[in-house]
Design an enzyme around this catalytic site. Structure first.
Site, PDB file in Angstrom:
ATOM      1  N   ASP A   1      -2.242   1.335   7.116  1.00  0.00           N
ATOM      2  CA  ASP A   1      -1.415   1.092   5.929  1.00  0.00           C
ATOM      3  C   ASP A   1      -1.065  -0.389   5.823  1.00  0.00           C
ATOM      4  O   ASP A   1      -1.112  -0.982   4.747  1.00  0.00           O
ATOM      5  CB  ASP A   1      -0.134   1.932   6.003  1.00  0.00           C
ATOM      6  CG  ASP A   1      -0.442   3.389   6.314  1.00  0.00           C
ATOM      7  OD1 ASP A   1      -1.003   4.066   5.433  1.00  0.00           O
ATOM      8  OD2 ASP A   1      -0.174   3.834   7.451  1.00  0.00           O
TER       9      ASP A   1
ATOM     10  N   ASP B   1       0.864  -1.187   0.000  1.00  0.00           N
ATOM     11  CA  ASP B   1       0.000   0.000   0.000  1.00  0.00           C
ATOM     12  C   ASP B   1       0.899   1.235   0.000  1.00  0.00           C
ATOM     13  O   ASP B   1       1.452   1.600   1.042  1.00  0.00           O
ATOM     14  CB  ASP B   1      -0.914  -0.010   1.232  1.00  0.00           C
ATOM     15  CG  ASP B   1      -1.837   1.197   1.254  1.00  0.00           C
ATOM     16  OD1 ASP B   1      -2.519   1.433   0.243  1.00  0.00           O
ATOM     17  OD2 ASP B   1      -1.866   1.903   2.273  1.00  0.00           O
TER      18      ASP B   1
ATOM     19  N   GLU C   1      -2.142  -1.227  -5.588  1.00  0.00           N
ATOM     20  CA  GLU C   1      -3.345  -0.587  -6.095  1.00  0.00           C
ATOM     21  C   GLU C   1      -2.989   0.337  -7.253  1.00  0.00           C
ATOM     22  O   GLU C   1      -1.900   0.905  -7.297  1.00  0.00           O
ATOM     23  CB  GLU C   1      -4.032   0.228  -4.984  1.00  0.00           C
ATOM     24  CG  GLU C   1      -4.965  -0.624  -4.152  1.00  0.00           C
ATOM     25  CD  GLU C   1      -5.788   0.209  -3.166  1.00  0.00           C
ATOM     26  OE1 GLU C   1      -6.704  -0.354  -2.544  1.00  0.00           O
ATOM     27  OE2 GLU C   1      -5.511   1.405  -3.003  1.00  0.00           O
TER      28      GLU C   1
END
Lengths: 161, 161
Positions: free
Chosen positions: A137, A4, A64
């Protein structure tokens, strides 16, 4: 492994999974000081990710896609970190996968507009942890890893039927 | 050393300079194929920049700030490459400087809205080259290097008076 990306904290989550049952291997966040020059922070993030990859030898890594709806300046900063993360993954010869934030939430919570704490709760539940992973996170990175493991398993099942 | 970041071609230009007279040491562009996965292209760019830095040991490196007026998607891609370039510079322990595209053009051509070919002509002239540097990416990287050398010399002069 899920990553992330963030310039202040880059979360990572390593799991073992058959696509249905997931087990936590390691998780954490690489934190950098906003007071340090940006390029030094990128170097810290790269070093941290390389360390995790070297220790756990993940089969694949997922990140992502950049979500640029929020704020262009933030998205551009994030893209620098993401560039460094993709580099660390590519240089380690680890396969890369990318998912939209919507795919990650849908995969983990079953609902694309899920709130942060719902993701944290589902990550805890899916990994059968005694409590929530405190750092959002780290938890988000685990959600990305779970999303990837689930998708991979579905692909494999589809490929063999 | 100047670096002109781009996912298809990242230009570099190494000069020797006292801030007034500039001499070309090396220039070129690291080209990557759009057919390859993005993360592999980032790895090629990182490897190319590390090679140039290792060969010429630049005292400092300069890059342009991200110019996000054009197109968010392009700017985000560029920011990934820029992240990798900043990492290569930071990991080599080379000092980093950043300039806006306006500062680079003003410094080299004396005019912030200068056209590409005007920058190429001035780079040729300032480096007293027999002809233009053909690759605009290489030429832009040299323009960034010249801008940085000029600024550094001005700072030094101001500091000693």
């Amino acid at each position: 492994m899920g990553i992330d990306c963030g310039s202040e904290a880059t979360g990572y989550g390593v799991i073992e999974s058959d696509g249905v049952e997931h087990r936590l291997v390691a998780t954490g966040a690489i934190r950098t000081s906003p007071k340090r020059p940006f390029e030094s922070r990128l170097a810290e993030i790269a070093a941290g990710l390389r360390r995790v990859i070297a220790e756990f030898h993940p089969e694949s890594a997922a990140v992502e896609e950049v979500f640029h709806a929020v704020n262009v300046k933030t998205a551009l900063k994030l893209a620098h970190v993401r560039g460094v993360a993709l580099l660390a993954v590519a240089e380690a010869g680890v396969e890369l996968a990318e998912y939209s934030p919507l795919e990650v939430k849908t995969s983990v919570v079953g609902y694309g507009r899920a709130e942060k704490h719902q993701v944290q709760d589902m990550v805890r539940s899916l990994l059968r942890l005694p409590e929530r992973v405190e750092s959002p996170d780290a938890s988000d990175a685990l959600a990305i890893a779970i999303c990837h493991a689930t998708h991979e398993a579905t692909h494999r099942r589809l490929a063999t039927t």
